[in-house]
Scaffold this motif. Structure first.
Motif, short mmCIF file in Angstrom:
data_model
loop_
_atom_site.label_atom_id
_atom_site.label_comp_id
_atom_site.label_asym_id
_atom_site.label_seq_id
_atom_site.Cartn_x
_atom_site.Cartn_y
_atom_site.Cartn_z
N ALA A 50 1.08 -1.21 -0.04
CA ALA A 50 0.27 0.02 0.02
C ALA A 50 0.78 1.34 -0.06
O ALA A 50 0.50 2.14 -0.74
N ARG A 51 2.08 1.01 0.74
CA ARG A 51 2.60 2.39 0.76
C ARG A 51 3.36 2.61 -0.63
O ARG A 51 3.47 3.82 -1.06
N ASP A 52 3.74 1.55 -1.35
CA ASP A 52 4.50 1.79 -2.75
C ASP A 52 3.57 2.31 -3.56
O ASP A 52 3.80 3.10 -4.59
N LEU A 53 1.91 1.90 -3.61
CA LEU A 53 1.19 2.31 -4.33
C LEU A 53 0.53 3.75 -4.11
O LEU A 53 0.02 4.54 -4.87
N ASP A 54 0.72 4.12 -2.73
CA ASP A 54 -0.11 5.48 -2.26
C ASP A 54 0.61 6.53 -3.04
O ASP A 54 1.92 6.47 -3.04
N PRO A 55 0.11 7.53 -3.72
CA PRO A 55 0.80 8.52 -4.61
C PRO A 55 1.42 9.52 -3.52
O PRO A 55 1.80 10.57 -4.08
N GLY A 56 0.73 9.73 -2.15
CA GLY A 56 1.31 10.84 -1.44
C GLY A 56 2.82 10.66 -0.84
O GLY A 56 3.45 9.49 -1.30
N PRO A 57 3.09 11.35 -0.13
CA PRO A 57 4.45 11.27 0.36
C PRO A 57 4.90 9.90 1.28
O PRO A 57 4.17 9.77 2.02
N LYS A 58 5.96 9.29 0.79
CA LYS A 58 6.26 7.93 1.27
C LYS A 58 6.49 8.14 3.05
O LYS A 58 5.91 7.47 3.76
#
Length: 329
Positions: A50-58
Motif C-alpha cells: 500500500a505504501r508503494d502504491l500510495d501517491p502521497g509522500p512516502k
C-alpha cells in the motif's frame, strides 16, 4: 514472530484507505468475514504494498493512514472502550484486551515522571517501522476519536531507526518524538486521562442490552435476591469487573455481607459468576453475527483460549462446536 497477528477489523483500515484513493482492488481481497485475525507477515506485506502504491509522500504514509482509524477497527474492544467514562478508563480496557486487536508485543500501562506511559517492548521481536508507526499513530488518533479533543502526546519513542525528517511526526503527535529507543512508548498527560468520552456505539449497546435482557428472563425463576445479584453481575461482566468486591460495591454492601447472603441462598460467588457467564455465552453464541473472540471479550476474558476452556467445563463442548450444533438444529 510467526505466531503474531493483528485483528482483521484493524487490517480493514488499510483497505478503506486504498478505496479512498480509488485503488480498492489494488491489495487483493480483504480479510473474509470469517477471519478473526491476519498473520503479522501478511499485515507487513500489505502495508508495504500500500505504501508503494500510495501517491502521497512516502515519509508520512503511516500518519495519513492512521487518520482514518475509528473504534470499529478495534472491533468490540474499541466499542467497549468507547463506552467507558473517561479516557483513562478506556486505556485500561485497551491494555486488558489489546491482544484481541494487536497480538504482537504486550502493552503495559504505568505511571511515569511525565504522566501515564503506554509501552510496548520487543520480547516477541521487532515488526518494523511500518507496523509500529501505524499502530502508535492509530492509537493516538483513537484517543482523539474517543474524546473529540486534539489529544497531544507528551512524548513518543520508537525502537526503529530515525527517519530523514522528524517534523511530520512531531506535528502529528504534538510532542517530541525519538527513534532508536529501547522500547516503543507513548506518554499522555494526566489531565487528558480525565477527559470524558463521546459515548458508546448504539448498535453494540443495543446488542448487549438485548442479550442481557434475555439472560434476565432466563434467570426469572431463581430466588429474588439471586436474580438481583445476577442482574448486577451482567453489567460488571461486560466491563471486565468480575470480582466479589466489584459486585459488593455495585450492590452497596460489604464483600463479607455479600458472601453471607450468597451462602444463605445456597450459592457461592464463583458459582454465580460461572452460571451467569454460561447463560450469557450461550445467548451470544446463538447470534451468528457475534464472533467467538468478541464473545470472550464480552464475558470479561482477556484471551479467547480462557473462554474456550471455561465453556468446555460448562457444556463439554468447544464454543464453535456448540454453535454449529445449535445452528444445525
Amino acid at each position: 514472530m510467526d505466531e503474531t497477528r493483528v485483528a482483521a477489523s484493524y487490517v480493514q483500515l488499510l483497505f478503506e484507505h486504498m478505496a479512498a484513493l480509488g485503488r480498492a482492488d489494488a491489495l487483493g481481497p480483504p480479510p473474509a468475514p470469517s477471519e478473526g485475525f491476519v498473520a503479522l507477515r501478511r499485515w507487513q506485506a500489505l502495508l508495504q504494498k500500500a505504501r508503494d502504491l500510495d501517491p502521497g509522500p512516502k515519509a508520512t504514509f503511516t500518519l495519513r493512514l492512521a487518520r482514518g482509524i475509528a473504534p470499529r477497527h478495534f472491533g468490540v474492544v474499541g466499542f467497549a472502550a468507547l463506552a467507558c467514562g473517561t479516557l483513562g478508563e478506556a486505556l485500561q480496557r485497551l491494555e486488558r484486551y489489546h491482544r484481541s486487536v494487536y497480538d504482537v508485543n504486550a502493552a503495559h500501562v504505568h505511571p511515569c515522571a511525565e504522566g501515564l506511559c503506554i509501552e510496548w517492548g520487543v520480547e516477541r521481536g521487532r515488526p518494523g517501522a511500518l507496523v509500529d508507526e501505524t499502530a502508535i499513530a492509530a492509537f493516538v488518533q483513537l484517543t482523539r476519536e474517543f474524546t473529540g479533543r486534539p489529544v497531544r502526546a507528551l512524548a513518543v519513542d520508537f525502537v526503529n531507526p530515525r527517519p530523514a525528517e522528524l517534523r511530520p511526526y512531531e506535528d502529528f503527535f504534538g510532542g517530541p518524538v525519538r527513534f532508536g529507543q529501547p522500547s516503543t512508548r507513548v506518554v499522555l498527560s494526566p489531565r487528558d486521562l480525565a477527559l470524558p468520552l463521546r459515548g458508546a456505539d448504539p448498535a453494540l449497546l443495543a446488542l448487549l442490552d438485548a442479550q442481557a435482557e434475555r439472560l434476565l428472563q432466563e434467570a426469572a425463576a431463581v430466588a429474588e435476591p439471586v436474580g438481583v445479584w445476577r442482574q448486577a453481575l451482567v453489567g460488571l461482566i461486560r466491563s471486565g469487573r468480575t470480582s466479589l468486591p466489584d459486585l459488593a460495591l455495585s450492590l452497596q454492601m460489604s464483600p463479607r455481607s455479600l458472601q453471607r447472603r450468597l451462602a444463605a441462598q445456597g450459592h457461592s460467588f464463583q458459582a454465580l459468576l460461572s452460571q451467569t457467564r454460561q447463560q450469557l455465552a450461550e445467548a451470544y453464541l446463538r447470534d451468528a453475527n457475534v464472533e467467538l473472540a468478541e464473545v470472550a471479550l464480552l464475558l470479561g476474558y482477556s484471551e479467547q483460549s480462557a473462554f474456550t476452556r471455561a465453556f468446555r467445563q460448562w457444556t463439554g463442548q468447544a464454543p464453535r462446536q456448540w454453535r454449529r450444533h445449535r445452528q444445525a438444529s
